[in-house]
Design an enzyme around this catalytic site. Sequence first.
Site, PDB file in Angstrom:
ATOM      1  N   GLY A 226     -46.104  13.776  18.632  1.00 32.04           N
ATOM      2  CA  GLY A 226     -45.935  14.889  18.395  1.00 32.04           C
ATOM      3  C   GLY A 226     -47.068  15.827  17.484  1.00 32.04           C
ATOM      4  O   GLY A 226     -46.937  16.840  17.312  1.00 32.04           O
ATOM      5  N   GLU A 273     -46.668   6.831  18.085  1.00 28.73           N
ATOM      6  CA  GLU A 273     -46.658   6.967  19.648  1.00 28.73           C
ATOM      7  C   GLU A 273     -46.842   8.403  20.288  1.00 28.73           C
ATOM      8  O   GLU A 273     -46.120   9.009  20.205  1.00 28.73           O
ATOM      9  CB  GLU A 273     -45.379   6.233  20.249  1.00 28.73           C
ATOM     10  CG  GLU A 273     -44.006   7.180  19.678  1.00 28.73           C
ATOM     11  CD  GLU A 273     -42.689   6.332  20.054  1.00 28.73           C
ATOM     12  OE1 GLU A 273     -42.693   5.216  20.339  1.00 28.73           O
ATOM     13  OE2 GLU A 273     -41.796   7.242  20.180  1.00 28.73           O
ATOM     14  N   CYS A 274     -48.172   8.535  20.450  1.00 30.34           N
ATOM     15  CA  CYS A 274     -48.681   9.974  20.659  1.00 30.34           C
ATOM     16  C   CYS A 274     -49.130  10.073  22.043  1.00 30.34           C
ATOM     17  O   CYS A 274     -49.399   9.027  23.072  1.00 30.34           O
ATOM     18  CB  CYS A 274     -49.844  10.423  19.924  1.00 30.34           C
ATOM     19  SG  CYS A 274     -49.588  10.670  18.111  1.00 30.34           S
ATOM     20  N   GLY A 275     -48.698  11.270  22.709  1.00 25.10           N
ATOM     21  CA  GLY A 275     -49.054  11.273  24.187  1.00 25.10           C
ATOM     22  C   GLY A 275     -50.159  12.688  24.307  1.00 25.10           C
ATOM     23  O   GLY A 275     -51.230  12.293  24.511  1.00 25.10           O
ATOM     24  N   ARG A 276     -49.671  13.778  24.088  1.00 22.54           N
ATOM     25  CA  ARG A 276     -50.328  15.063  24.160  1.00 22.54           C
ATOM     26  C   ARG A 276     -51.786  14.868  23.489  1.00 22.54           C
ATOM     27  O   ARG A 276     -52.792  15.059  24.401  1.00 22.54           O
ATOM     28  CB  ARG A 276     -49.775  16.132  23.633  1.00 22.54           C
ATOM     29  CG  ARG A 276     -50.233  17.462  23.830  1.00 22.54           C
ATOM     30  CD  ARG A 276     -49.583  18.676  23.427  1.00 22.54           C
ATOM     31  NE  ARG A 276     -47.932  18.563  23.431  1.00 22.54           N
ATOM     32  CZ  ARG A 276     -47.488  18.905  24.398  1.00 22.54           C
ATOM     33  NH1 ARG A 276     -47.861  19.741  25.249  1.00 22.54           N
ATOM     34  NH2 ARG A 276     -45.985  18.930  24.568  1.00 22.54           N
ATOM     35  N   CYS A 351     -43.349  31.454  46.392  1.00 27.65           N
ATOM     36  CA  CYS A 351     -42.685  32.634  46.539  1.00 27.65           C
ATOM     37  C   CYS A 351     -41.742  32.917  45.479  1.00 27.65           C
ATOM     38  O   CYS A 351     -40.587  33.107  45.798  1.00 27.65           O
ATOM     39  CB  CYS A 351     -42.456  32.517  47.856  1.00 27.65           C
ATOM     40  SG  CYS A 351     -43.299  32.430  49.179  1.00 27.65           S
ATOM     41  N   TYR A 380     -48.849  16.449  30.294  1.00 28.46           N
ATOM     42  CA  TYR A 380     -47.566  17.293  30.959  1.00 28.46           C
ATOM     43  C   TYR A 380     -48.187  18.350  31.735  1.00 28.46           C
ATOM     44  O   TYR A 380     -47.457  19.431  31.631  1.00 28.46           O
ATOM     45  CB  TYR A 380     -46.831  17.679  29.563  1.00 28.46           C
ATOM     46  CG  TYR A 380     -46.520  16.971  28.308  1.00 28.46           C
ATOM     47  CD1 TYR A 380     -45.439  15.850  28.782  1.00 28.46           C
ATOM     48  CD2 TYR A 380     -47.062  16.739  27.274  1.00 28.46           C
ATOM     49  CE1 TYR A 380     -45.114  14.915  27.707  1.00 28.46           C
ATOM     50  CE2 TYR A 380     -46.806  15.921  26.454  1.00 28.46           C
ATOM     51  CZ  TYR A 380     -45.638  14.949  26.625  1.00 28.46           C
ATOM     52  OH  TYR A 380     -45.362  14.094  25.681  1.00 28.46           O
TER      53      TYR A 380
END
Length: 400
Positions: A226, A273-276, A351, A380
């Site tokens: 986060g 536990e980081c991602g971004r 479209c 992401y």
Amino acid sequence: MTGGRKDNIADLPEPVCRYRYDLVGMAEHVGKVVAQLPERCRMFYAMKANSAPEVLGTLAPIVAGFEVASGGEITKARAAGADVPVVFGGPAKTPAEIAQALDAGVVRFHAESVLELHRISAVAVAAGRVADVLIRVNLAGPFPPATIAMAGGATQFGIDESRLGDAMHAAAELPGVRFAGFHLHSLSNNLSPSAHLEMLTLYRDKITGWERRFGVRCEVVNVGGGIGVNYLPPTGSASHGEVGPQFDWPSFTSELDRLVATFPPHWAEVDFECGRFLVAPFGTYEVEVLDVKRNHGTQYVVVRGGTHHFRLPASWQHSHPFRVRAVDDWPDALPRPAATGSAVTVVGELCTPKDVLARDVVVDHVRAGDVLEFVHAGAYGWEISHHDFLSHPHPEHVFR
Ligand SMILES: *Cc1c(COP(=O)(O)O)cnc(C)c1O
């Protein structure tokens, strides 16, 4: 005749449409992030942010391990390294995934419900094993402000704080699980170090309270991910290509050092536990402008690509920051529409009017044939997108 036509098609230029990743920069950044962590703290990579093999291969030697949330992610983690520590979280784990995780030597499970504790235990017992578990708690709050609250309101994650007694009882009684600690992941995209420290202080107080109440001792406390990435322009700036200040990791970790010193000594491990925050800055989504046109007062910039490759701006409802790279090449025979000093809305090739990457952002100058570079697209982005809607070709993925 048909053969000749095919050759002609193959000779036509393909517009630019690619993800470009800077793995060297990523390794350097994550290396610094890890090096600045206080004692006892460890950084796992939450691979749902970007599970490309090149990214996993880059991060495996630097981080403490991978956080996974599906059988598919377990397979990807093992492909990246036979010995990389893996922790298994996420809701709705199936018995087959639990068995796969045990087989793959997963270090710990983050249990999301009482029934899931029973499932993990049953599968472990059948395999002649005992699985280490962290109990994931969904806190009642109140929380410091952040863009998306993942807990504190009604979300499907973790075990309601008020029902924790049932889970603690199950964890103590079930033969196939061993309680190792608690897991808390309550925030997403938080940009404020002080808010994050406040939240970790709340975690400390909650967990020490639960230890007393349930007569348990944590070995591991997982405080989730986060840590945020700022996608917005600096205040007062008219330039959409620049972004404001990022999460101040050095100042956060120096305060964290003080906070962790107040954690009970038997908490041997404090896991992030980081991602971004680890990968977002090191991906750029580059797309060629195919058309520029004004419809009913709105200046549209139409690109080769869109939200089926890069759904993040649609998912977050924001205008994603981009730079314009001028490309002078242009066929003489064609008109070349442009927008100068005006607000433009950048749309893709789908479209649907929802295929918008940025809305009403002012650019100095953009022409058909120029390339837009969407920055901070490494997390992401491709990962969360509906790639095959409308059957356009996928972008290139360039790693260096
Ligand atoms: C998504 C997720 C993370 C990573 O979140 P970031 O905001 O990318 O750091 C960590 N833990 C859990 C349980 C998650 O669901």
